[in-house]
Scaffold this motif. Structure first.
Motif, PDB file in Angstrom:
ATOM      1  N   ILE A 138     -18.366  -3.721   1.604  1.00 25.81           N
ATOM      2  CA  ILE A 138     -19.437  -3.986   0.633  1.00 25.81           C
ATOM      3  C   ILE A 138     -19.317  -3.066  -0.581  1.00 25.81           C
ATOM      4  O   ILE A 138     -19.443  -3.500  -1.726  1.00 25.81           O
ATOM      5  CB  ILE A 138     -20.819  -3.796   1.298  1.00 25.81           C
ATOM      6  N   SER A 139     -19.094  -1.786  -0.323  1.00 28.33           N
ATOM      7  CA  SER A 139     -19.024  -0.820  -1.432  1.00 28.33           C
ATOM      8  C   SER A 139     -17.826  -1.101  -2.336  1.00 28.33           C
ATOM      9  O   SER A 139     -17.917  -0.966  -3.560  1.00 28.33           O
ATOM     10  CB  SER A 139     -18.975   0.609  -0.889  1.00 28.33           C
ATOM     11  N   LYS A 140     -16.705  -1.513  -1.749  1.00 24.59           N
ATOM     12  CA  LYS A 140     -15.511  -1.818  -2.542  1.00 24.59           C
ATOM     13  C   LYS A 140     -15.765  -3.040  -3.444  1.00 24.59           C
ATOM     14  O   LYS A 140     -15.469  -3.000  -4.651  1.00 24.59           O
ATOM     15  CB  LYS A 140     -14.329  -2.093  -1.613  1.00 24.59           C
ATOM     16  N   ASN A 141     -16.331  -4.099  -2.871  1.00 26.21           N
ATOM     17  CA  ASN A 141     -16.618  -5.289  -3.674  1.00 26.21           C
ATOM     18  C   ASN A 141     -17.633  -5.003  -4.776  1.00 26.21           C
ATOM     19  O   ASN A 141     -17.494  -5.480  -5.905  1.00 26.21           O
ATOM     20  CB  ASN A 141     -17.156  -6.414  -2.774  1.00 26.21           C
ATOM     21  N   THR A 142     -18.652  -4.231  -4.445  1.00 26.43           N
ATOM     22  CA  THR A 142     -19.689  -3.902  -5.427  1.00 26.43           C
ATOM     23  C   THR A 142     -19.103  -3.110  -6.589  1.00 26.43           C
ATOM     24  O   THR A 142     -19.391  -3.389  -7.760  1.00 26.43           O
ATOM     25  CB  THR A 142     -20.822  -3.102  -4.769  1.00 26.43           C
ATOM     26  N   ALA A 143     -18.278  -2.105  -6.285  1.00 25.20           N
ATOM     27  CA  ALA A 143     -17.668  -1.280  -7.331  1.00 25.20           C
ATOM     28  C   ALA A 143     -16.782  -2.124  -8.241  1.00 25.20           C
ATOM     29  O   ALA A 143     -16.799  -1.972  -9.473  1.00 25.20           O
ATOM     30  CB  ALA A 143     -16.860  -0.161  -6.689  1.00 25.20           C
ATOM     31  N   GLU A 144     -16.006  -3.020  -7.656  1.00 26.71           N
ATOM     32  CA  GLU A 144     -15.122  -3.883  -8.452  1.00 26.71           C
ATOM     33  C   GLU A 144     -15.922  -4.823  -9.350  1.00 26.71           C
ATOM     34  O   GLU A 144     -15.560  -5.067 -10.506  1.00 26.71           O
ATOM     35  CB  GLU A 144     -14.201  -4.681  -7.532  1.00 26.71           C
ATOM     36  N   ASN A 145     -17.027  -5.358  -8.834  1.00 24.80           N
ATOM     37  CA  ASN A 145     -17.847  -6.276  -9.618  1.00 24.80           C
ATOM     38  C   ASN A 145     -18.585  -5.560 -10.745  1.00 24.80           C
ATOM     39  O   ASN A 145     -18.736  -6.107 -11.846  1.00 24.80           O
ATOM     40  CB  ASN A 145     -18.849  -6.999  -8.710  1.00 24.80           C
ATOM     41  N   ILE A 146     -19.070  -4.336 -10.478  1.00 23.04           N
ATOM     42  CA  ILE A 146     -19.736  -3.555 -11.526  1.00 23.04           C
ATOM     43  C   ILE A 146     -18.757  -3.270 -12.661  1.00 23.04           C
ATOM     44  O   ILE A 146     -19.093  -3.395 -13.851  1.00 23.04           O
ATOM     45  CB  ILE A 146     -20.300  -2.235 -10.947  1.00 23.04           C
ATOM     46  N   LEU A 147     -17.536  -2.921 -12.319  1.00 21.00           N
ATOM     47  CA  LEU A 147     -16.525  -2.648 -13.338  1.00 21.00           C
ATOM     48  C   LEU A 147     -16.186  -3.912 -14.129  1.00 21.00           C
ATOM     49  O   LEU A 147     -16.011  -3.862 -15.354  1.00 21.00           O
ATOM     50  CB  LEU A 147     -15.255  -2.081 -12.685  1.00 21.00           C
ATOM     51  N   ALA A 148     -16.127  -5.057 -13.447  1.00 20.65           N
ATOM     52  CA  ALA A 148     -15.822  -6.320 -14.124  1.00 20.65           C
ATOM     53  C   ALA A 148     -16.916  -6.673 -15.128  1.00 20.65           C
ATOM     54  O   ALA A 148     -16.636  -7.125 -16.247  1.00 20.65           O
ATOM     55  CB  ALA A 148     -15.656  -7.432 -13.099  1.00 20.65           C
ATOM     56  N   ILE A 149     -18.183  -6.458 -14.745  1.00 21.74           N
ATOM     57  CA  ILE A 149     -19.304  -6.711 -15.662  1.00 21.74           C
ATOM     58  C   ILE A 149     -19.254  -5.737 -16.834  1.00 21.74           C
ATOM     59  O   ILE A 149     -19.447  -6.120 -17.995  1.00 21.74           O
ATOM     60  CB  ILE A 149     -20.647  -6.577 -14.922  1.00 21.74           C
ATOM     61  N   HIS A 150     -18.974  -4.470 -16.535  1.00 22.04           N
ATOM     62  CA  HIS A 150     -18.918  -3.425 -17.566  1.00 22.04           C
ATOM     63  C   HIS A 150     -17.868  -3.742 -18.638  1.00 22.04           C
ATOM     64  O   HIS A 150     -18.074  -3.446 -19.820  1.00 22.04           O
ATOM     65  CB  HIS A 150     -18.609  -2.080 -16.902  1.00 22.04           C
ATOM     66  N   LYS A 151     -16.772  -4.352 -18.245  1.00 24.72           N
ATOM     67  CA  LYS A 151     -15.712  -4.686 -19.201  1.00 24.72           C
ATOM     68  C   LYS A 151     -16.151  -5.803 -20.148  1.00 24.72           C
ATOM     69  O   LYS A 151     -15.654  -5.903 -21.272  1.00 24.72           O
ATOM     70  CB  LYS A 151     -14.447  -5.108 -18.448  1.00 24.72           C
ATOM     71  N   GLN A 152     -17.083  -6.644 -19.689  1.00 28.18           N
ATOM     72  CA  GLN A 152     -17.583  -7.717 -20.545  1.00 28.18           C
ATOM     73  C   GLN A 152     -18.814  -7.287 -21.345  1.00 28.18           C
ATOM     74  O   GLN A 152     -18.959  -7.614 -22.518  1.00 28.18           O
ATOM     75  CB  GLN A 152     -17.950  -8.941 -19.699  1.00 28.18           C
TER      76      GLN A 152
END
Length: 303
Positions: free
Chosen positions: A273-287
Motif C-alpha cells: 500500500i505504501s509503495k503504491n501510494t508514494a508512486e501515485n503521489i509523485l505522479a500527481i505532483h509531476k502534473q
C-alpha cells in the motif's frame, strides 16, 4: 521586521521540506507506513467513536451542468471506455472461477413473503397472464383442427378467465421455488452459469445508458437526500448498531487482529500500500505540484 523575516524564512523552509518529502518516495512510504501502523495497531474501540457527526446537507452543493452530463453520457462508449470486450477478458480464468464459486456457494435466500409481494404486482401478473395465454392458444392451434371455431366461440376469453383463477396458485408456487432454489444445487448452478454468461458477454450486448432528463432526476434526488432528516437519523442509527455489534465481541482486538493478519502478512500488505501510494503521489505532483498544499498543511500544524 525581524518577525516577518523569521516567518518568511519558515515558509521557505516549509516549502523546501515539503518538496523534498514529496519527491522522495522512500520518505512518503515511511509516512504512509506510520499511518497504517497507527490504524492497524489501534483497537476497534479506539477506532469507532460512540457518536459520529453526520450531515447530508453538503450533498446539495453537488452540481454538474446539464449540458456537461449530456455530453459525457453521449460520448460514453463502453467499447472505447474499457480496453477489453467483456469482463472475462479483464481477468484470468482462475479469478473468474473464484468469483463464480463464491457467488454459487453464498446463500442469500429472500423470504417467500418478499417474493410474493414482487410477483403479485399487477404488472408482473399481467406479464404472466399474457405469456401463458399465448402459450395455451398456440398449443390449442397445433393440436386442435377446430381451433378457429373455438376461437370464434370465445375460447380466448375462456382461457383468460381460467388463468385469472390459476395465477394466484401459480404465483405462490413460483415464490416457493425461487425461495428454495438458492439453497439447492440447481439454484447454485443457475447463479454460477448466469454470472458466467455475464462475464463472457460483450458490453454491447448488455445495454447502454440513456441520459434523457438525467439532470432533472439527479437534482431531485440530490435535493431530497440533502433535506431528509429521517435518512440522516437512519444512517446514524445504522452506524451505532454496527459499532455495537462489533464491539460486543471484539472491542479489545486491534484492527490487525480483527482482520486476522499475521505480522508477516500485515507487513507485506502495508509495504504494498505504501509503495503504491508514494508512486501515485509523485505522479500527481509531476502534473500538478503539491508543494504548496503540503507546505501549507505543515505550516497549519506547526504554527
Amino acid at each position: 521586521m525581524g518577525f516577518w523575516k523569521r516567518l518568511f524564512s519558515s515558509k521557505k523552509e516549509y516549502k523546501s521540506a515539503a518538496k523534498k518529502w514529496i519527491e522522495d518516495t522512500e520518505k512518503v512510504q515511511k509516512s504512509v507506513r506510520r499511518i497504517l501502523d497507527f490504524l492497524f495497531d489501534s483497537t476497534l474501540k479506539e477506532l469507532l467513536p460512540e457518536k459520529i457527526s453526520l450531515s447530508l446537507e453538503p450533498i446539495s452543493g453537488i452540481r454538474i451542468p446539464e449540458e456537461k452530463i449530456r455530453n459525457i453520457f453521449q460520448g460514453l462508449d463502453i467499447q472505447t471506455l474499457v480496453p477489453f470486450d467483456s469482463v472475462s477478458d479483464a481477468m484470468s480464468l482462475e479469478t473468474q472461477e473464484a468469483i463464480l464459486e463464491l457467488a454459487a456457494r453464498t446463500v442469500a435466500a429472500p423470504s417467500k413473503i418478499f417474493l410474493m409481494k414482487i410477483l403479485n404486482q399487477a404488472e408482473v401478473q399481467s406479464m404472466f397472464a399474457d405469456g401463458l395465454e399465448k402459450i395455451l392458444i398456440e398449443f390449442n392451434k397445433k393440436l386442435n383442427p377446430l381451433a378457429g371455431v373455438f376461437q370464434a366461440a370465445g375460447f380466448e376469453k375462456q382461457i383468460s378467465g381460467f388463468l385469472s383463477a390459476l395465477l394466484p396458485g401459480f404465483t405462490e408456487r413460483m415464490a416457493e421455488i425461487l425461495h428454495s432454489s438458492s439453497e439447492s444445487e440447481a439454484g447454485k448452478m443457475l447463479i454460477r452459469n448466469t454470472l458466467k454468461i455475464l462475464f463472457q458477454s460483450g458490453f454491447s450486448e448488455i445495454g447502454y445508458i440513456q441520459a434523457s432528463d438525467l439532470r432533472k432526476h439527479l437534482e431531485k434526488l440530490r435535493d431530497a437526500v440533502s433535506r431528509d432528516p429521517l435518512l440522516e437519523k437512519s444512517l446514524e442509527k445504522f452506524y451505532e448498531n454496527f459499532r455495537d455489534s462489533i464491539l460486543n465481541e471484539y472491542r479489545a482486538e486491534t484492527l490487525k487482529e480483527f482482520l486476522g493478519y499475521s505480522e508477516k502478512e500485515y507487513i507485506h500488505f502495508r509495504d504494498a500500500i505504501s509503495k503504491n501510494t508514494a508512486e501515485n503521489i509523485l505522479a500527481i505532483h509531476k502534473q500538478k505540484p503539491l508543494t504548496e498544499l503540503v507546505s501549507g498543511l505543515l505550516e497549519d500544524v506547526l504554527e
